[in-house]
Design a protein around this motif. Structure first.
Motif, PDB file in Angstrom:
ATOM      1  N   LEU A 141       0.096   7.286   9.069  1.00  0.00           N
ATOM      2  CA  LEU A 141      -1.128   7.575   7.661  1.00  0.00           C
ATOM      3  C   LEU A 141      -0.582   7.078   6.909  1.00  0.00           C
ATOM      4  O   LEU A 141      -1.253   5.933   5.922  1.00  0.00           O
ATOM      5  CB  LEU A 141      -1.494   8.396   7.692  1.00  0.00           C
ATOM      6  N   LEU A 142       0.081   6.251   6.337  1.00  0.00           N
ATOM      7  CA  LEU A 142       0.755   5.933   4.767  1.00  0.00           C
ATOM      8  C   LEU A 142       1.317   5.161   4.999  1.00  0.00           C
ATOM      9  O   LEU A 142       1.233   4.298   3.829  1.00  0.00           O
ATOM     10  CB  LEU A 142       1.776   7.351   3.878  1.00  0.00           C
ATOM     11  N   GLU A 143       2.232   4.579   6.219  1.00  0.00           N
ATOM     12  CA  GLU A 143       2.803   3.631   6.056  1.00  0.00           C
ATOM     13  C   GLU A 143       1.600   2.058   6.571  1.00  0.00           C
ATOM     14  O   GLU A 143       1.787   1.358   5.754  1.00  0.00           O
ATOM     15  CB  GLU A 143       3.882   3.411   7.261  1.00  0.00           C
ATOM     16  N   TRP A 144       0.557   2.891   7.321  1.00  0.00           N
ATOM     17  CA  TRP A 144      -0.150   2.074   7.474  1.00  0.00           C
ATOM     18  C   TRP A 144      -1.314   1.586   6.228  1.00  0.00           C
ATOM     19  O   TRP A 144      -1.952   0.382   6.055  1.00  0.00           O
ATOM     20  CB  TRP A 144      -1.458   2.814   8.654  1.00  0.00           C
ATOM     21  N   ARG A 145      -1.747   2.736   5.163  1.00  0.00           N
ATOM     22  CA  ARG A 145      -2.377   2.395   4.212  1.00  0.00           C
ATOM     23  C   ARG A 145      -1.788   1.709   2.909  1.00  0.00           C
ATOM     24  O   ARG A 145      -1.586   1.021   2.156  1.00  0.00           O
ATOM     25  CB  ARG A 145      -2.064   3.786   3.496  1.00  0.00           C
ATOM     26  N   MET A 146      -0.195   1.851   2.958  1.00  0.00           N
ATOM     27  CA  MET A 146       1.469   0.761   2.729  1.00  0.00           C
ATOM     28  C   MET A 146       1.178  -1.151   2.842  1.00  0.00           C
ATOM     29  O   MET A 146       1.795  -1.487   2.228  1.00  0.00           O
ATOM     30  CB  MET A 146       2.802   1.436   2.860  1.00  0.00           C
TER      31      MET A 146
END
Length: 150
Positions: A141-146
């Motif tokens: 989730l966080l890597e996709w958002r980054m």
């Protein structure tokens, strides 16, 4: 024997981003596979959490509905969060830690530890499996958002 499970993951996102997101209980249903909903028992603070905040997690785990109310007992922004169950079927303590990982400061090593809970032989492997899955969900989730191309 009570559960004592420590899991970790490296996330390709800065420590401040990972810690701010993971420390906010309102985000838990997005990355915890078993948490269905969250209900604040104290007014949500302006930051993610503060010591004394109380929140109820409603989860589905091992084929059952679980309701736990946790109190934040320690919080050091971007370093550590400790929650302790004050209501629920078992005593449980959950600890998150975050630290910058690598030389560029763009990655974070996060740990998730659960202690307490049921003492039967299937509990610890089930908690370990769930924690690993949840940390992988958080990472994705966080890597996709980054990702600027996402």
């Amino acid at each position: 024997m009570a559960v004592d499970v420590l899991t970790e993951i490296v996330i390709d996102a800065p420590c401040d981003v990972v810690a701010a997101y993971a420390a906010d209980p309102s985000n838990a249903p997005e990355w915890y596979a078993n948490i269905v909903s969250v209900e604040w028992q104290t007014p949500p603070p302006s930051a993610a959490v503060e010591v004394g905040s109380r929140v109820t997690f409603i989860a589905r785990f091992l084929g059952r509905r679980w309701v736990y109310t946790y109190e934040i007992v320690a919080y050091e922004p971007e370093q550590r969060l400790v929650m302790r169950a004050t209501e629920g079927p078992y005593d449980m303590e959950t600890t998150y830690t975050w630290e910058p990982y690598g030389s560029e400061g763009t990655r974070t090593r996060m740990t998730l530890r659960n202690r307490g809970g049921p003492g039967h032989r299937f509990a610890e492997p089930a908690v370990r499996y769930a924690n690993r899955k949840d940390l992988r969900n958080l990472k994705a989730l966080l890597e996709w958002r980054m990702d600027p191309d996402a």
